[in-house]
Write an enzyme that holds these catalytic residues in place. Structure first.
Site, PDB file in Angstrom:
ATOM      1  NE  ARG A 108      -3.979  -1.980   2.236  1.00 43.11           N
ATOM      2  CZ  ARG A 108      -3.892  -3.315   2.340  1.00 43.11           C
ATOM      3  NH1 ARG A 108      -2.749  -3.883   2.665  1.00 43.11           N
ATOM      4  NH2 ARG A 108      -4.952  -4.072   2.135  1.00 43.11           N
ATOM      5  CG  HIS A 133      -1.110  -5.696  -4.144  1.00 40.93           C
ATOM      6  ND1 HIS A 133       0.032  -5.604  -3.390  1.00 40.93           N
ATOM      7  CD2 HIS A 133      -1.898  -6.615  -3.500  1.00 40.93           C
ATOM      8  CE1 HIS A 133      -0.049  -6.430  -2.353  1.00 40.93           C
ATOM      9  NE2 HIS A 133      -1.207  -7.044  -2.377  1.00 40.93           N
ATOM     10  CG  HIS A 207      -0.115 -11.464  -3.889  1.00 43.85           C
ATOM     11  ND1 HIS A 207      -1.218 -12.146  -3.435  1.00 43.85           N
ATOM     12  CD2 HIS A 207      -0.038 -10.358  -3.125  1.00 43.85           C
ATOM     13  CE1 HIS A 207      -1.782 -11.461  -2.454  1.00 43.85           C
ATOM     14  NE2 HIS A 207      -1.079 -10.369  -2.244  1.00 43.85           N
ATOM     15  CG  ASP A 279      -2.751  -7.952   5.466  1.00 43.79           C
ATOM     16  OD1 ASP A 279      -1.686  -8.003   4.830  1.00 43.79           O
ATOM     17  OD2 ASP A 279      -3.830  -7.565   4.967  1.00 43.79           O
ATOM     18  CD  GLU A 344       2.095 -10.165  -0.216  1.00 43.25           C
ATOM     19  OE1 GLU A 344       2.227  -8.993  -0.576  1.00 43.25           O
ATOM     20  OE2 GLU A 344       1.092 -10.557   0.393  1.00 43.25           O
TER      21      GLU A 344
END
Ligand code: BGC
Length: 379
Positions: A108, A133, A207, A279, A344
């Protein structure tokens, strides 16, 4: 009688399309098929890379996505460990970035805004008020140019995408190359190389959603995870970093020793509440710059172990919190909550607005490079 050279050519051409046996050993191969068509009529190809250990990786040129990765469990049973779709339509409509390369900026950017050399840029806003993304049509939603690398050894596929100046608001034309190699040690190597003709920012990542159990109806909550990091970049409720580094000590985000993902995911913790689970970006102890071990993911039931190596400073661990059964994946399986997880490798989120984070600026004449390796073994 067939001439020896004709026989040699025949065997070679067979080996380029099928797995071959030589001295009782499986030969590596690279096979290309048409996976489907885009609405504008262009073909999407699927490349099957097979190594000498019998593992396979399938990659399509749409989104440079890994659609399948088949590796052995502790009894030698070969099964798929990545989520994906059976059709091009699945990838076109999908919103979860399954298996794709994401960019130009993976993760982000707050309000989609950043300044570079005194100029402000506004990127597409596609995640609440933020940019995620790469925007609406990120690198996951375009057709790449794929070229199999000629080799008789470990199969490699090159993919290239030219992202035009102004795409999704980014300055400069970027040429990004990604090379996937399936080594005989059951490693999927992902090497990136990017250039630009104007100052810009670049932070691509892979991803894939992993589920090592052999069935995508199982959640990943029993998988055990180790992340070699002492801190994370804590986020606000829009998942934008505050700019600080938070020690993981005495928090459910401490994965310095291997721990089941489900063990603490429900604990009362502000960061877990903001992420609706894990996350977050872990600040890797290696600091980036050289390829080092970043994480280990282990499924005790199948014995599959995935070790992640990278030269990136950060690792986003996303526990599939937004999977809700609406994505219909391979063989009609609906991907339910937390049935896949992403690791990631990347720079930190919102770096363009956080001068204290390792830079993501790329200037003409410089070359962006990243190497990330997903290595599979068993225990
Ligand atoms: C992000 C999640 C996001 C997901 C989309 C992950 O990389 O960290 O916040 O929802 O991608 O599939």
């Amino acid at each position: 009688m067939m001439r020896p050279w004709l026989l040699y050519i025949l065997v070679l051409s067979l080996c380029s399309t099928t797995a071959c046996q030589k001295d009782g050993k499986v030969e590596s191969s690279m096979n290309t098929t048409i996976f489907g068509k885009l609405p504008d009529g262009r073909d999407v190809h699927r490349y099957t890379l097979k190594n000498r250990s019998g593992a396979t990786a399938q990659i399509i040129d749409y989104g440079a996505a890994i659609t399948s990765l088949q590796v052995p469990d502790r009894n030698g049973k070969i099964e798929d460990v990545v989520l994906g779709y059976d059709t091009v339509q699945g990838y076109i409509e999908g919103t979860a970035y399954l298996g794709s390369i994401v960019g130009r900026y993976g993760n982000r950017i707050g309000k989609g805004k950043f300044q570079l050399d005194g100029r402000e840029y506004q990127l597409t806003v596609n995640d609440g008020e933020n940019h995620l993304h790469g925007g609406k049509t990120g690198f996951n939603k375009v057709l790449w140019e794929a070229t199999p690398v000629p080799t008789s050894g470990e199969p490699s596929l090159d993919l290239q995408y030219v992202s035009r100046d102004g795409e999704e608001g980014y300055p400069g034309t970027v040429v990004l190359k990604v090379r996937y190699t399936l080594t005989d040690k059951n490693e999927l190597q992902v090497e990136y190389e990017g250039t630009t003709d104007r100052p810009t920012i670049l932070n691509p990542t892979q991803h894939s959603y992993f589920n090592l159990s052999g069935s995508f109806t199982n959640t990943i909550l029993n998988h055990q995870l180790m992340i070699d990091a002492d801190g994370i970049t804590p986020v606000d409720k829009g998942l934008i970093p505050t700019g600080q580094i938070l020690s993981v000590a005495n928090t459910p985000l401490d994965f310095r020793t291997s721990t089941a993902i489900g063990a603490r995911i429900g604990e009362a913790n502000e960061q877990l509440a903001f992420g609706k689970g894990y996350d977050h970006n872990w600040v890797l102890r290696s600091g980036g710059g050289k390829v080092a071990k970043a994480a280990e993911l282990y499924d005790p039931a199948s014995g599959r172990l995935m070790t992640v190596f990278t030269d990136q400073p950060g690792l986003q661990f996303y526990s599939g919190n937004f999977l809700d059964g609406s994505a219909k994946g391979k063989n009609g399986t609906a991907y339910q909550h937390r049935t896949g997880l992403c690791l990631e490798a990347q720079a930190f989120p919102d770096t363009p607005n956080k001068p204290q984070f390792p830079t993501v600026t790329l200037r003409p004449g410089q070359v962006y490079r990243q190497t990330t390796i997903y290595q599979f073994s068993t225990r």
